[in-house]
Design a protein around this motif. Structure first.
Motif, mmCIF file in Angstrom:
data_model
loop_
_atom_site.group_PDB
_atom_site.id
_atom_site.type_symbol
_atom_site.label_atom_id
_atom_site.label_comp_id
_atom_site.label_asym_id
_atom_site.label_seq_id
_atom_site.Cartn_x
_atom_site.Cartn_y
_atom_site.Cartn_z
ATOM 1 N N TYR A 25 0.815 -1.199 0.081
ATOM 2 C CA TYR A 25 -0.201 -0.109 0.244
ATOM 3 C C TYR A 25 0.984 1.287 0.042
ATOM 4 O O TYR A 25 0.632 2.087 -0.676
ATOM 5 N N GLY B 52 -4.911 -2.583 -7.375
ATOM 6 C CA GLY B 52 -6.096 -2.820 -6.617
ATOM 7 C C GLY B 52 -6.802 -3.960 -6.977
ATOM 8 O O GLY B 52 -7.191 -4.963 -6.138
ATOM 9 N N ARG B 62 -12.119 -6.382 -1.354
ATOM 10 C CA ARG B 62 -12.563 -5.645 -0.184
ATOM 11 C C ARG B 62 -12.739 -4.188 -0.885
ATOM 12 O O ARG B 62 -12.099 -3.671 -1.828
ATOM 13 N N ARG B 64 -11.654 -1.427 0.303
ATOM 14 C CA ARG B 64 -10.307 -0.566 0.157
ATOM 15 C C ARG B 64 -9.881 -0.857 -1.208
ATOM 16 O O ARG B 64 -9.039 0.063 -1.622
ATOM 17 N N HIS B 65 -9.729 -2.046 -1.731
ATOM 18 C CA HIS B 65 -8.935 -2.459 -2.833
ATOM 19 C C HIS B 65 -9.601 -1.663 -3.875
ATOM 20 O O HIS B 65 -8.856 -1.188 -4.874
ATOM 21 N N ALA B 67 -10.925 1.139 -3.755
ATOM 22 C CA ALA B 67 -10.569 2.472 -3.477
ATOM 23 C C ALA B 67 -9.261 2.897 -4.380
ATOM 24 O O ALA B 67 -9.209 3.750 -5.055
ATOM 25 N N TYR B 132 -20.170 -6.337 2.072
ATOM 26 C CA TYR B 132 -19.727 -5.275 3.261
ATOM 27 C C TYR B 132 -20.941 -5.057 4.091
ATOM 28 O O TYR B 132 -22.167 -4.826 4.040
ATOM 29 N N ASP B 138 -15.742 -5.374 6.601
ATOM 30 C CA ASP B 138 -15.891 -6.105 5.113
ATOM 31 C C ASP B 138 -15.659 -7.674 5.390
ATOM 32 O O ASP B 138 -15.155 -8.117 6.408
#
Lengths: 51, 190
Positions: A25, B52, B62, B64-65, B67, B132, B138
Motif C-alpha cells: 500500500y 487494486g 475488499r 479498500r482495494h 478505492a 460489506y 467487510d
C-alpha cells in the motif's frame, strides 16, 4: 524520474505476492503521488510540454 | 456475489488492463512509435489501477482495494483529459490530435474512456457485492493463494509493468522524457 511509477508498482506487486500487502500500500501510494507530481511538472510553466 | 465469482471477475478485469498495456506496448515495438511523457503517465495510471485488482485476487475482494483502483484510474483519467484538452482545438499548431488512432479515436481518448469504465465498474462491484456489512467491517480476508486464471492475470500484469519500467528507462534514462521522443536515450548515449 519517469520510470519511478512503474518501478514502484512493480515493487508493490512483489510485496503483495510475498504477502506484505501493508508495505505494498505504502509503495503504491508513493507511485500515485509521484505520478501526480510528474503531471504537475508536465503541466506547469517550467516545462509546459505539449505531448 | 460468491468469492469464486468475485475472483474471476477481478482476474478478467486485470486481464483487460493487461490487454490495454499489451496493445500500447505492441504499437510501440511494431511501429517504433515511442510513447510521449503523457502517454507514459497514462500507462502508469493503468498500472496503478491494476494494483487494486491484484490485491483483490490475493487478499480477497475488499472495499479498500476498489478505492485503490478508483484512485489509480482517477490519476490516469486526469492525465488523459489533459492530453485531450491539449489537442482538442482544431487550430492546434500540432494538427488535430496527436499520435495513432484506433477505430477513429486517439489513444489518449480511448484511455480516458477506459479509465471512466474502470471507475464505474469498481463502483458497480462495490454496489453488487454483499460482503460489506452494516457494521462497517467487510468480508474476512481470503488468504487462499490464487491459481489458474487469477494467477495468470497477476503474472501477465506484473510482466507488463516490469516491461514498461524497462522500456521507460531505455527511453528516458533516469530523468524526464523528451516532449516528442524520437529515440531511446539510453541506447543513443551508450
Amino acid at each position: 524520474m519517469m520510470v519511478l511509477p512503474f518501478l514502484l508498482v512493480a515493487i508493490a506487486l512483489g510485496l503483495v505476492f510475498f504477502e506484505k500487502p501493508g508495505a505494498g500500500y505504502v509503495v503504491w501510494g508513493g507511485g500515485v503521488l509521484w505520478t501526480l507530481w510528474l503531471l504537475n511538472v508536465h503541466a506547469t510553466d517550467k516545462l509546459n510540454l505539449n505531448f | 456475489m460468491t468469492d469464486s465469482l468475485a475472483k474471476t471477475l477481478n482476474a478478467l478485469g486485470l486481464l483487460a488492463i493487461t490487454l490495454v498495456l499489451t496493445f500500447a506496448f505492441a504499437d510501440q515495438l511494431a511501429k517504433d512509435d515511442l510513447p510521449c511523457p503523457l502517454c507514459l503517465l497514462q500507462r502508469a495510471g493503468f498500472a496503478l489501477a491494476g494494483f487494486g485488482l491484484a490485491l483483490n485476487i490475493f487478499q480477497g475482494q475488499r472495499a479498500r482495494h476498489f478505492a485503490l483502483v478508483i484512485l489509480g484510474a482517477a490519476t490516469g483519467f486526469m492525465v488523459s483529459v489533459r492530453q485531450i484538452f491539449l489537442h482538442i482545438a482544431p487550430s492546434s499548431p500540432y494538427g488535430s490530435g496527436y499520435g495513432d488512432t484506433f477505430m477513429g479515436l486517439h489513444f489518449y481518448t480511448w484511455a480516458a474512456l477506459l479509465f471512466g469504465i474502470i471507475i464505474i465498474g469498481s463502483a458497480l462491484m462495490m454496489i453488487f457485492d454483499n460482503g460489506y456489512k452494516a457494521d462497517g467491517t467487510d468480508r474476512a480476508r481470503n488468504t487462499v493463494r490464487p491459481t489458474g486464471l487469477a494467477l495468470f492475470a497477476f503474472g501477465a500484469f506484473s510482466l507488463l509493468v516490469i516491461a514498461n519500467a524497462g522500456s521507460t528507462l531505455l527511453e528516458c534514462e533516469l530523468g524526464l522524457c523528451a516532449d516528442n521522443p524520437t529515440a531511446y536515450e539510453m541506447l543513443e548515449n551508450s
